[in-house]
Design a protein around this motif. Sequence first.
Motif, PDB file in Angstrom:
ATOM      1  N   LYS A  60      -5.861   6.103   8.326  1.00  0.00           N
ATOM      2  CA  LYS A  60      -4.364   5.319   8.419  1.00  0.00           C
ATOM      3  C   LYS A  60      -4.203   4.627   7.189  1.00  0.00           C
ATOM      4  O   LYS A  60      -3.007   4.192   7.020  1.00  0.00           O
ATOM      5  CB  LYS A  60      -4.273   4.473   9.758  1.00  0.00           C
ATOM      6  CG  LYS A  60      -4.428   5.060  11.013  1.00  0.00           C
ATOM      7  CD  LYS A  60      -3.688   6.167  11.157  1.00  0.00           C
ATOM      8  CE  LYS A  60      -2.388   5.877  12.064  1.00  0.00           C
ATOM      9  NZ  LYS A  60      -1.545   6.790  12.368  1.00  0.00           N
ATOM     10  N   HIS A  61      -4.929   4.507   6.260  1.00  0.00           N
ATOM     11  CA  HIS A  61      -4.791   3.883   5.051  1.00  0.00           C
ATOM     12  C   HIS A  61      -4.324   2.461   5.277  1.00  0.00           C
ATOM     13  O   HIS A  61      -3.441   2.127   4.398  1.00  0.00           O
ATOM     14  CB  HIS A  61      -3.965   4.644   3.912  1.00  0.00           C
ATOM     15  CG  HIS A  61      -4.442   6.151   3.998  1.00  0.00           C
ATOM     16  ND1 HIS A  61      -5.698   6.578   3.160  1.00  0.00           N
ATOM     17  CD2 HIS A  61      -4.059   7.478   4.453  1.00  0.00           C
ATOM     18  CE1 HIS A  61      -5.578   7.621   3.373  1.00  0.00           C
ATOM     19  NE2 HIS A  61      -4.611   8.275   3.964  1.00  0.00           N
ATOM     20  N   GLU A  62      -5.031   1.673   6.035  1.00  0.00           N
ATOM     21  CA  GLU A  62      -4.636   0.440   6.604  1.00  0.00           C
ATOM     22  C   GLU A  62      -5.953  -0.694   6.259  1.00  0.00           C
ATOM     23  O   GLU A  62      -6.056  -1.474   7.006  1.00  0.00           O
ATOM     24  CB  GLU A  62      -4.056   0.279   7.952  1.00  0.00           C
ATOM     25  CG  GLU A  62      -2.960   0.877   8.296  1.00  0.00           C
ATOM     26  CD  GLU A  62      -1.511   0.264   7.493  1.00  0.00           C
ATOM     27  OE1 GLU A  62      -1.710  -0.832   7.512  1.00  0.00           O
ATOM     28  OE2 GLU A  62      -0.542   0.902   7.463  1.00  0.00           O
ATOM     29  N   ALA A  63      -6.438  -0.474   5.109  1.00  0.00           N
ATOM     30  CA  ALA A  63      -7.380  -1.208   4.868  1.00  0.00           C
ATOM     31  C   ALA A  63      -7.213  -1.874   3.393  1.00  0.00           C
ATOM     32  O   ALA A  63      -7.931  -1.673   2.453  1.00  0.00           O
ATOM     33  CB  ALA A  63      -8.811  -0.830   4.898  1.00  0.00           C
ATOM     34  N   PRO A  64      -6.035  -2.852   3.216  1.00  0.00           N
ATOM     35  CA  PRO A  64      -5.777  -3.377   1.744  1.00  0.00           C
ATOM     36  C   PRO A  64      -6.734  -4.233   1.420  1.00  0.00           C
ATOM     37  O   PRO A  64      -7.508  -4.780   2.249  1.00  0.00           O
ATOM     38  CB  PRO A  64      -4.340  -3.993   2.001  1.00  0.00           C
ATOM     39  CG  PRO A  64      -4.354  -4.239   3.512  1.00  0.00           C
ATOM     40  CD  PRO A  64      -5.375  -3.411   4.210  1.00  0.00           C
ATOM     41  N   PRO A  65      -6.710  -4.530  -0.027  1.00  0.00           N
ATOM     42  CA  PRO A  65      -7.971  -5.515  -0.662  1.00  0.00           C
ATOM     43  C   PRO A  65      -7.718  -6.891   0.153  1.00  0.00           C
ATOM     44  O   PRO A  65      -8.566  -7.546   0.200  1.00  0.00           O
ATOM     45  CB  PRO A  65      -7.630  -5.285  -2.091  1.00  0.00           C
ATOM     46  CG  PRO A  65      -6.754  -4.174  -2.178  1.00  0.00           C
ATOM     47  CD  PRO A  65      -5.932  -3.839  -0.910  1.00  0.00           C
ATOM     48  N   GLU A  66      -6.499  -7.319   0.639  1.00  0.00           N
ATOM     49  CA  GLU A  66      -6.347  -8.730   0.927  1.00  0.00           C
ATOM     50  C   GLU A  66      -6.596  -8.936   2.311  1.00  0.00           C
ATOM     51  O   GLU A  66      -6.683  -9.829   2.773  1.00  0.00           O
ATOM     52  CB  GLU A  66      -4.795  -9.201   0.647  1.00  0.00           C
ATOM     53  CG  GLU A  66      -3.718  -8.395   1.662  1.00  0.00           C
ATOM     54  CD  GLU A  66      -3.015  -7.161   0.862  1.00  0.00           C
ATOM     55  OE1 GLU A  66      -3.681  -6.534   0.007  1.00  0.00           O
ATOM     56  OE2 GLU A  66      -1.914  -6.952   1.082  1.00  0.00           O
ATOM     57  N   GLY A  67      -6.781  -7.838   3.080  1.00  0.00           N
ATOM     58  CA  GLY A  67      -7.234  -7.846   4.544  1.00  0.00           C
ATOM     59  C   GLY A  67      -5.925  -7.401   5.213  1.00  0.00           C
ATOM     60  O   GLY A  67      -4.904  -7.731   4.844  1.00  0.00           O
ATOM     61  N   TRP A  68      -6.411  -6.752   6.215  1.00  0.00           N
ATOM     62  CA  TRP A  68      -5.150  -6.280   7.303  1.00  0.00           C
ATOM     63  C   TRP A  68      -4.529  -7.582   7.694  1.00  0.00           C
ATOM     64  O   TRP A  68      -3.255  -7.235   8.008  1.00  0.00           O
ATOM     65  CB  TRP A  68      -5.731  -5.442   8.467  1.00  0.00           C
ATOM     66  CG  TRP A  68      -6.649  -6.068   9.339  1.00  0.00           C
ATOM     67  CD1 TRP A  68      -7.921  -6.033   9.253  1.00  0.00           C
ATOM     68  CD2 TRP A  68      -6.425  -7.012  10.439  1.00  0.00           C
ATOM     69  NE1 TRP A  68      -8.595  -6.903  10.381  1.00  0.00           N
ATOM     70  CE2 TRP A  68      -7.408  -7.316  11.115  1.00  0.00           C
ATOM     71  CE3 TRP A  68      -5.184  -7.356  10.964  1.00  0.00           C
ATOM     72  CZ2 TRP A  68      -7.554  -8.506  12.077  1.00  0.00           C
ATOM     73  CZ3 TRP A  68      -5.094  -8.317  12.113  1.00  0.00           C
ATOM     74  CH2 TRP A  68      -6.342  -8.696  12.595  1.00  0.00           C
ATOM     75  N   HIS A  69      -5.099  -8.464   8.006  1.00  0.00           N
ATOM     76  CA  HIS A  69      -4.388  -9.804   8.603  1.00  0.00           C
ATOM     77  C   HIS A  69      -3.335 -10.293   7.685  1.00  0.00           C
ATOM     78  O   HIS A  69      -2.293 -10.759   7.943  1.00  0.00           O
ATOM     79  CB  HIS A  69      -5.443 -10.854   9.045  1.00  0.00           C
ATOM     80  CG  HIS A  69      -5.964 -11.285   7.781  1.00  0.00           C
ATOM     81  ND1 HIS A  69      -6.959 -10.603   7.108  1.00  0.00           N
ATOM     82  CD2 HIS A  69      -6.329 -12.582   7.522  1.00  0.00           C
ATOM     83  CE1 HIS A  69      -7.717 -11.582   6.279  1.00  0.00           C
ATOM     84  NE2 HIS A  69      -7.229 -12.635   6.295  1.00  0.00           N
ATOM     85  N   VAL A  70      -3.510 -10.388   6.336  1.00  0.00           N
ATOM     86  CA  VAL A  70      -2.683 -10.882   5.285  1.00  0.00           C
ATOM     87  C   VAL A  70      -1.510  -9.983   5.232  1.00  0.00           C
ATOM     88  O   VAL A  70      -0.208 -10.252   5.165  1.00  0.00           O
ATOM     89  CB  VAL A  70      -3.187 -11.156   4.129  1.00  0.00           C
ATOM     90  CG1 VAL A  70      -2.290 -11.452   3.058  1.00  0.00           C
ATOM     91  CG2 VAL A  70      -4.512 -12.088   4.158  1.00  0.00           C
TER      92      VAL A  70
END
Length: 129
Positions: free
Chosen positions: A84-94
């Motif tokens: 899904k490419h949904e693990a950004p460096p700032e975190g999914w929650h951010v």
Amino acid sequence: MSEKKIVKVEPLPEEWRGREVGLMDVLIYARKRIRERRGLWSITGLDTVDSLLAFTIGWASNTQFNGATDPEWCDFQDWLRDVKHEAPPEGWHVKYLRDCDGDHERAALKFLDFVQEFIELRRRPSAQS
């Protein structure tokens, strides 16, 4: 004055009785509770996406500290990142909070919708009972 909530204790889902409950099961339950308008706080204690992140980290840590593993949770994290490419460096929650214009419930549901999608892909109907 602070807002107070009166909490009604409800029994755990019947399908959980007599079996080990994994983090993914609880996250699906959290999604259901939010969609029933019962709020994220009924699972995590607060109505913020940060509380959902802390809940998942705490659950995973407790599992690890007790010498167990949760392969389904690990597989979900890999799937979220790699498929899904949904693990950004700032975190999914951010990211999700930003994507949802600061709406914590929508951000939590965005994450929990991915949980639901993963479960639907991975579990066979006979494995859900």
